[in-house]
Write an enzyme that holds these catalytic residues in place. Structure first.
Site, PDB file in Angstrom:
ATOM      1  N   HIS A  98     -69.621  92.873 -35.694  1.00 19.79           N
ATOM      2  CA  HIS A  98     -68.820  91.245 -35.347  1.00 19.79           C
ATOM      3  C   HIS A  98     -69.400  90.864 -34.438  1.00 19.79           C
ATOM      4  CE1 HIS A  98     -65.429  88.329 -35.886  1.00 19.79           C
ATOM      5  NE2 HIS A  98     -65.957  88.007 -34.843  1.00 19.79           N
ATOM      6  N   HIS A 100     -70.881  90.044 -30.560  1.00 17.60           N
ATOM      7  CA  HIS A 100     -70.048  89.923 -29.490  1.00 17.60           C
ATOM      8  C   HIS A 100     -70.739  90.254 -28.413  1.00 17.60           C
ATOM      9  CE1 HIS A 100     -70.143  94.207 -31.022  1.00 17.60           C
ATOM     10  NE2 HIS A 100     -70.443  94.689 -29.682  1.00 17.60           N
TER      11      HIS A 100
HETATM   12  P1  AMP Z   1     -71.368  97.612 -29.585  1.00 22.85           P
HETATM   13  O1  AMP Z   1     -71.522  99.029 -29.189  1.00 22.85           O
HETATM   14  O2  AMP Z   1     -71.996  96.728 -28.732  1.00 22.85           O
HETATM   15  O3  AMP Z   1     -70.736  97.332 -30.971  1.00 22.85           O
HETATM   16  O4  AMP Z   1     -69.727  97.588 -28.824  1.00 22.85           O
HETATM   17  C1  AMP Z   1     -68.497  97.592 -29.463  1.00 22.85           C
HETATM   18  C2  AMP Z   1     -67.384  97.564 -28.266  1.00 22.85           C
HETATM   19  O5  AMP Z   1     -65.828  97.396 -28.809  1.00 22.85           O
HETATM   20  C3  AMP Z   1     -67.472  99.008 -27.396  1.00 22.85           C
HETATM   21  O6  AMP Z   1     -67.822  98.873 -26.350  1.00 22.85           O
HETATM   22  C4  AMP Z   1     -66.095  99.562 -27.957  1.00 22.85           C
HETATM   23  O7  AMP Z   1     -65.449 100.333 -26.821  1.00 22.85           O
HETATM   24  C5  AMP Z   1     -65.361  98.157 -27.891  1.00 22.85           C
HETATM   25  N1  AMP Z   1     -64.309  98.455 -28.878  1.00 22.85           N
HETATM   26  C6  AMP Z   1     -63.872  98.909 -30.133  1.00 22.85           C
HETATM   27  N2  AMP Z   1     -62.856  98.926 -30.530  1.00 22.85           N
HETATM   28  C7  AMP Z   1     -61.862  98.172 -29.723  1.00 22.85           C
HETATM   29  C8  AMP Z   1     -60.860  97.777 -29.536  1.00 22.85           C
HETATM   30  N3  AMP Z   1     -59.937  98.063 -30.570  1.00 22.85           N
HETATM   31  N4  AMP Z   1     -60.422  96.954 -28.705  1.00 22.85           N
HETATM   32  C9  AMP Z   1     -61.169  96.562 -27.640  1.00 22.85           C
HETATM   33  N5  AMP Z   1     -62.570  96.956 -27.443  1.00 22.85           N
HETATM   34  C10 AMP Z   1     -62.978  97.644 -28.509  1.00 22.85           C
END
Ligand code: AMP
Length: 115
Positions: A98, A100
């Site tokens: 998703h 971000h």
């Molecule tokens: P990416 O590797 O760019 O897809 O980053 C995904 C990010 O989402 C990582 O830094 C995770 O620590 C973060 N993440 C995953 N699950 C959650 C959650 N439930 N709440 C907050 N951050 C999350």
């Protein structure tokens, strides 16, 4: 998207520490912060990755940067500086499918961050 963790955060089905929210965008603290300030800024619309952006999303993406600007000020990192990262696809290290934006700050950043 039913099994998308960020969609669940948007729907408040799982808890998160929200720092900003409006009708189109939500921002919350990363669960595993790599910097003192680590906020994820996301569109509420489920867009899988940067590669899935459509022309109709251009305004929304522009707004995301305005929101990042606001949050950086709110979090007290605007003056000293910060970094914004979008990971895309497997080699880009994208774990959550998703779109971000990682907003990172609160300390001097090296070249290698987020992977
Ligand atoms: P990416 O590797 O760019 O897809 O980053 C995904 C990010 O989402 C990582 O830094 C995770 O620590 C973060 N993440 C995953 N699950 C959650 C959650 N439930 N709440 C907050 N951050 C999350």
């Amino acid at each position: 998207m039913e099994d998308c963790i960020f969609c669940k955060i948007i729907k408040k089905e799982i808890p998160s520490k929200i720092v900003y929210e409006d009708e189109e965008i939500i921002a919350f603290r990363d669960i595993k912060p790599v910097t003192p300030v680590h906020v994820l800024v996301i569109p509420k619309k489920h867009i899988e990755s940067l590669l899935d952006l459509k022309e109709e999303d251009e305004k929304l993406i522009g707004k995301i940067y305005t929101v990042i600007n606001k949050i950086a000020r709110q979090e007290g990192i605007a003056e000293k500086g910060f970094r914004v990262i979008v990971n895309c696809g497997e080699d880009g290290g994208q774990e959550v499918k998703h779109l971000h934006y990682h907003l990172l700050g609160g300390r001097k950043l090296g070249i290698k961050i987020c992977g």
